[in-house]
Design a protein around this motif. Structure first.
Motif, PDB file in Angstrom:
ATOM      1  N   GLY A 138       0.853  -1.076  -0.149  1.00  0.00           N
ATOM      2  CA  GLY A 138      -0.020  -0.090  -0.075  1.00  0.00           C
ATOM      3  C   GLY A 138       0.817   1.380   0.165  1.00  0.00           C
ATOM      4  N   GLY A 139       2.111   1.185  -0.257  1.00  0.00           N
ATOM      5  CA  GLY A 139       3.037   2.498  -0.059  1.00  0.00           C
ATOM      6  C   GLY A 139       2.935   3.351  -1.518  1.00  0.00           C
ATOM      7  N   ASN A 140       3.451   4.465  -1.559  1.00  0.00           N
ATOM      8  CA  ASN A 140       3.059   5.387  -2.399  1.00  0.00           C
ATOM      9  C   ASN A 140       4.039   5.099  -3.923  1.00  0.00           C
ATOM     10  N   ILE A 141       3.197   4.874  -5.185  1.00  0.00           N
ATOM     11  CA  ILE A 141       4.074   4.541  -6.038  1.00  0.00           C
ATOM     12  C   ILE A 141       3.616   5.405  -7.199  1.00  0.00           C
ATOM     13  N   ASP A 142       3.278   6.911  -6.807  1.00  0.00           N
ATOM     14  CA  ASP A 142       3.336   7.953  -7.734  1.00  0.00           C
ATOM     15  C   ASP A 142       4.696   8.423  -8.733  1.00  0.00           C
ATOM     16  N   PHE A 143       5.557   7.944  -8.001  1.00  0.00           N
ATOM     17  CA  PHE A 143       6.897   8.442  -8.575  1.00  0.00           C
ATOM     18  C   PHE A 143       7.347   7.374  -9.543  1.00  0.00           C
ATOM     19  N   MET A 144       6.594   6.266  -9.546  1.00  0.00           N
ATOM     20  CA  MET A 144       7.037   5.192 -10.304  1.00  0.00           C
ATOM     21  C   MET A 144       6.260   4.831 -11.661  1.00  0.00           C
ATOM     22  N   VAL A 145       4.980   5.055 -11.403  1.00  0.00           N
ATOM     23  CA  VAL A 145       4.161   4.807 -12.618  1.00  0.00           C
ATOM     24  C   VAL A 145       3.231   5.928 -13.072  1.00  0.00           C
ATOM     25  N   PRO A 146       2.956   5.801 -14.516  1.00  0.00           N
ATOM     26  CA  PRO A 146       2.008   6.953 -15.057  1.00  0.00           C
ATOM     27  C   PRO A 146       0.737   6.933 -14.178  1.00  0.00           C
ATOM     28  N   PRO A 147       0.163   7.996 -13.886  1.00  0.00           N
ATOM     29  CA  PRO A 147      -1.208   8.133 -13.113  1.00  0.00           C
ATOM     30  C   PRO A 147      -2.137   7.326 -13.526  1.00  0.00           C
ATOM     31  N   GLU A 148      -2.272   7.087 -14.988  1.00  0.00           N
ATOM     32  CA  GLU A 148      -3.596   6.237 -15.644  1.00  0.00           C
ATOM     33  C   GLU A 148      -3.218   4.576 -15.199  1.00  0.00           C
ATOM     34  N   ILE A 149      -2.023   4.412 -14.897  1.00  0.00           N
ATOM     35  CA  ILE A 149      -1.921   2.897 -14.589  1.00  0.00           C
ATOM     36  C   ILE A 149      -1.855   2.481 -12.976  1.00  0.00           C
ATOM     37  N   LYS A 150      -1.827   3.482 -12.288  1.00  0.00           N
ATOM     38  CA  LYS A 150      -1.863   3.330 -10.841  1.00  0.00           C
ATOM     39  C   LYS A 150      -3.292   2.530 -10.350  1.00  0.00           C
ATOM     40  N   PRO A 151      -4.450   2.908 -10.922  1.00  0.00           N
ATOM     41  CA  PRO A 151      -5.509   2.348 -10.407  1.00  0.00           C
ATOM     42  C   PRO A 151      -5.733   1.019 -10.814  1.00  0.00           C
ATOM     43  N   PHE A 152      -4.841   0.407 -11.838  1.00  0.00           N
ATOM     44  CA  PHE A 152      -5.053  -0.961 -12.120  1.00  0.00           C
ATOM     45  C   PHE A 152      -4.153  -1.613 -11.286  1.00  0.00           C
ATOM     46  N   ILE A 153      -3.157  -1.219 -10.788  1.00  0.00           N
ATOM     47  CA  ILE A 153      -2.368  -1.874  -9.760  1.00  0.00           C
ATOM     48  C   ILE A 153      -2.790  -1.968  -8.284  1.00  0.00           C
ATOM     49  N   ILE A 154      -3.462  -0.903  -8.085  1.00  0.00           N
ATOM     50  CA  ILE A 154      -4.077  -0.898  -6.668  1.00  0.00           C
ATOM     51  C   ILE A 154      -5.263  -1.902  -6.745  1.00  0.00           C
ATOM     52  N   GLU A 155      -6.025  -2.022  -8.000  1.00  0.00           N
ATOM     53  CA  GLU A 155      -6.955  -2.832  -8.013  1.00  0.00           C
ATOM     54  C   GLU A 155      -6.479  -4.495  -7.812  1.00  0.00           C
ATOM     55  N   LYS A 156      -5.333  -4.755  -8.417  1.00  0.00           N
ATOM     56  CA  LYS A 156      -4.799  -5.989  -8.650  1.00  0.00           C
ATOM     57  C   LYS A 156      -4.526  -6.450  -7.033  1.00  0.00           C
TER      58      LYS A 156
END
Ligand code: PNS
Length: 159
Positions: A138-156
């Motif tokens: 549940g850490g911050n991944i904003d500096f790692m992935v494009p913002p559009e992709i973040k929700p897909f990762i969180i969902e997984k």
């Protein structure tokens, strides 16, 4: 026409990948970004999902095409008429592995050239593996992935 291929697992696509895609797209007429379908690798996303993510993040890049492939990169590059493979380099560890891959690809695909683009300093610590390691807790991944992709990762990781 100069066509290049930037292949990878892209599980998930990161800001580091996207930076290499944008910079490589400026160097070639067409850049094919290709996700490897690897049945032996335990991927977070299916190859269809990874392709979809690549399509989302490259939608404004007019000379970028997205594909997926199985098997050898040298064979796929030949099939699509790409004469150059692009790889990103973050550090000496990357270089050691990439240099070996370059030598193998040169044996397998006689006319294929490899070019290396040095990663931007902002992305030196960014990788798909690190992204998953942080995201799973549940850490911050904003500096790692494009913002559009973040929700897909969180969902997984909700599942
Ligand atoms: O995401 P990665 O690990 O940087 O991608 C590596 C990839 C997909 C480019 C590489 O593993 C690859 O080309 N695989 C296809 C099989 C192949 O051609 N292997 C020969 C080189 S060792």
């Amino acid at each position: 026409m100069r066509k290049a291929i930037y292949a990878g697992s892209f599980d998930p696509v990161t800001l580091g990948h996207l930076d290499i895609i944008k910079r490589a797209a400026k160097l070639f007429d067409v850049l094919v970004v290709a996700a490897l379908e690897n049945p032996n690798k335990n991927a977070l996303f299916t190859v269809e999902e990874r392709k979809e993510h690549l399509e989302i993040v490259t939608r404004d890049l007019k000379n970028v095409e997205v594909a997926s492939f199985r098997g050898l990169l040298a064979d796929f590059a030949k099939e699509i008429g790409a004469s150059v493979t692009v790889r990103g380099l973050r550090n000496a560890v990357d270089f050691a592995a990439e240099y070996q891959m370059f030598l193998i690809n040169r044996k397998l695909g006689k006319d294929m050239e490899t070019i290396f683009l040095a990663a931007d300093e902002e992305h030196l610590s960014v990788s798909s593996t690190n992204t998953k390691e942080v995201a799973v807790f549940g850490g911050n991944i904003d500096f790692m992935v494009p913002p559009e992709i973040k929700p897909f990762i969180i969902e997984k990781y909700k599942k």
